[in-house]
Design a protein around this motif. Structure first.
Motif, mmCIF file in Angstrom:
data_model
loop_
_atom_site.group_PDB
_atom_site.id
_atom_site.type_symbol
_atom_site.label_atom_id
_atom_site.label_comp_id
_atom_site.label_asym_id
_atom_site.label_seq_id
_atom_site.Cartn_x
_atom_site.Cartn_y
_atom_site.Cartn_z
ATOM 1 N N TRP A 167 29.986 -76.220 -28.998
ATOM 2 C CA TRP A 167 31.143 -75.413 -28.612
ATOM 3 C C TRP A 167 31.640 -75.834 -27.237
ATOM 4 O O TRP A 167 32.830 -76.033 -27.027
ATOM 5 C CB TRP A 167 30.771 -73.935 -28.636
ATOM 6 N N GLU B 159 34.984 -64.784 -34.099
ATOM 7 C CA GLU B 159 34.818 -64.728 -32.644
ATOM 8 C C GLU B 159 35.610 -65.843 -31.972
ATOM 9 O O GLU B 159 36.245 -65.632 -30.933
ATOM 10 C CB GLU B 159 33.343 -64.836 -32.261
ATOM 11 N N MET B 160 35.561 -67.007 -32.574
ATOM 12 C CA MET B 160 36.272 -68.157 -32.014
ATOM 13 C C MET B 160 37.787 -67.921 -32.020
ATOM 14 O O MET B 160 38.481 -68.254 -31.059
ATOM 15 C CB MET B 160 35.918 -69.412 -32.812
ATOM 16 N N ARG C 286 35.476 -77.209 -27.422
ATOM 17 C CA ARG C 286 36.447 -76.118 -27.299
ATOM 18 C C ARG C 286 37.755 -76.527 -26.623
ATOM 19 O O ARG C 286 38.810 -75.976 -26.927
ATOM 20 C CB ARG C 286 35.821 -74.936 -26.581
ATOM 21 N N MET D 204 28.585 -69.010 -32.199
ATOM 22 C CA MET D 204 29.843 -68.293 -32.289
ATOM 23 C C MET D 204 30.396 -68.488 -33.697
ATOM 24 O O MET D 204 30.499 -69.609 -34.172
ATOM 25 C CB MET D 204 30.813 -68.853 -31.234
ATOM 26 N N ASN D 205 30.767 -67.389 -34.317
ATOM 27 C CA ASN D 205 31.322 -67.518 -35.661
ATOM 28 C C ASN D 205 32.845 -67.713 -35.598
ATOM 29 O O ASN D 205 33.452 -67.618 -34.531
ATOM 30 C CB ASN D 205 30.925 -66.325 -36.540
ATOM 31 N N ARG D 206 33.433 -67.935 -36.752
ATOM 32 C CA ARG D 206 34.858 -68.263 -36.830
ATOM 33 C C ARG D 206 35.730 -67.142 -36.262
ATOM 34 O O ARG D 206 36.675 -67.402 -35.507
ATOM 35 C CB ARG D 206 35.224 -68.558 -38.285
ATOM 36 N N GLU E 165 39.281 -65.016 -31.827
ATOM 37 C CA GLU E 165 39.563 -64.032 -30.780
ATOM 38 C C GLU E 165 39.498 -64.643 -29.388
ATOM 39 O O GLU E 165 40.343 -64.355 -28.532
ATOM 40 C CB GLU E 165 38.613 -62.839 -30.904
ATOM 41 N N VAL E 166 38.508 -65.502 -29.155
ATOM 42 C CA VAL E 166 38.407 -66.195 -27.862
ATOM 43 C C VAL E 166 39.638 -67.072 -27.648
ATOM 44 O O VAL E 166 40.207 -67.109 -26.548
ATOM 45 C CB VAL E 166 37.113 -67.045 -27.794
ATOM 46 N N CYS F 239 40.853 -75.111 -29.132
ATOM 47 C CA CYS F 239 40.912 -73.673 -28.830
ATOM 48 C C CYS F 239 41.425 -73.359 -27.439
ATOM 49 O O CYS F 239 42.076 -72.334 -27.239
ATOM 50 C CB CYS F 239 39.524 -73.037 -29.019
ATOM 51 N N MET G 231 25.852 -74.033 -29.353
ATOM 52 C CA MET G 231 26.482 -73.682 -28.070
ATOM 53 C C MET G 231 26.912 -74.941 -27.318
ATOM 54 O O MET G 231 28.000 -74.989 -26.738
ATOM 55 C CB MET G 231 25.541 -72.848 -27.205
#
Length: 75
Positions: free
Chosen positions: A61, A5-6, A65, A1-3, A8-9, A69, A58
């Protein structure tokens, strides 16, 4: 997952699970800044986990997370 995308999640999670904090940050114009900071901190933690525990991005993450996040951004 790129920055990106992260980020947005992170915002999607906050919008769904922490709507008051999401609304407050958005109204104050700080939502993007705080979500970016959470993503950056998570990416740093992921890098450490990947190097020290020899795990995949993954897995890193999944392990990190919750720290930044997926927690309430106002707490």
């Amino acid at each position: 997952m790129n920055r990106l995308e992260m980020i947005e999640v992170t915002k999607a999670h906050w919008r769904q699970y922490h709507p008051e904090s999401y609304s407050t940050l958005k109204a104050e114009g700080r939502l993007d800044k705080v979500a970016s900071a959470a993503a950056d901190l998570t990416l740093s933690e992921m890098e450490v986990l990947e190097k020290t525990h020899s795990i995949s991005p993954m897995e890193a993450w999944q392990e990190s997370r919750e720290l930044f996040c997926l927690k309430d951004p106002m707490k």
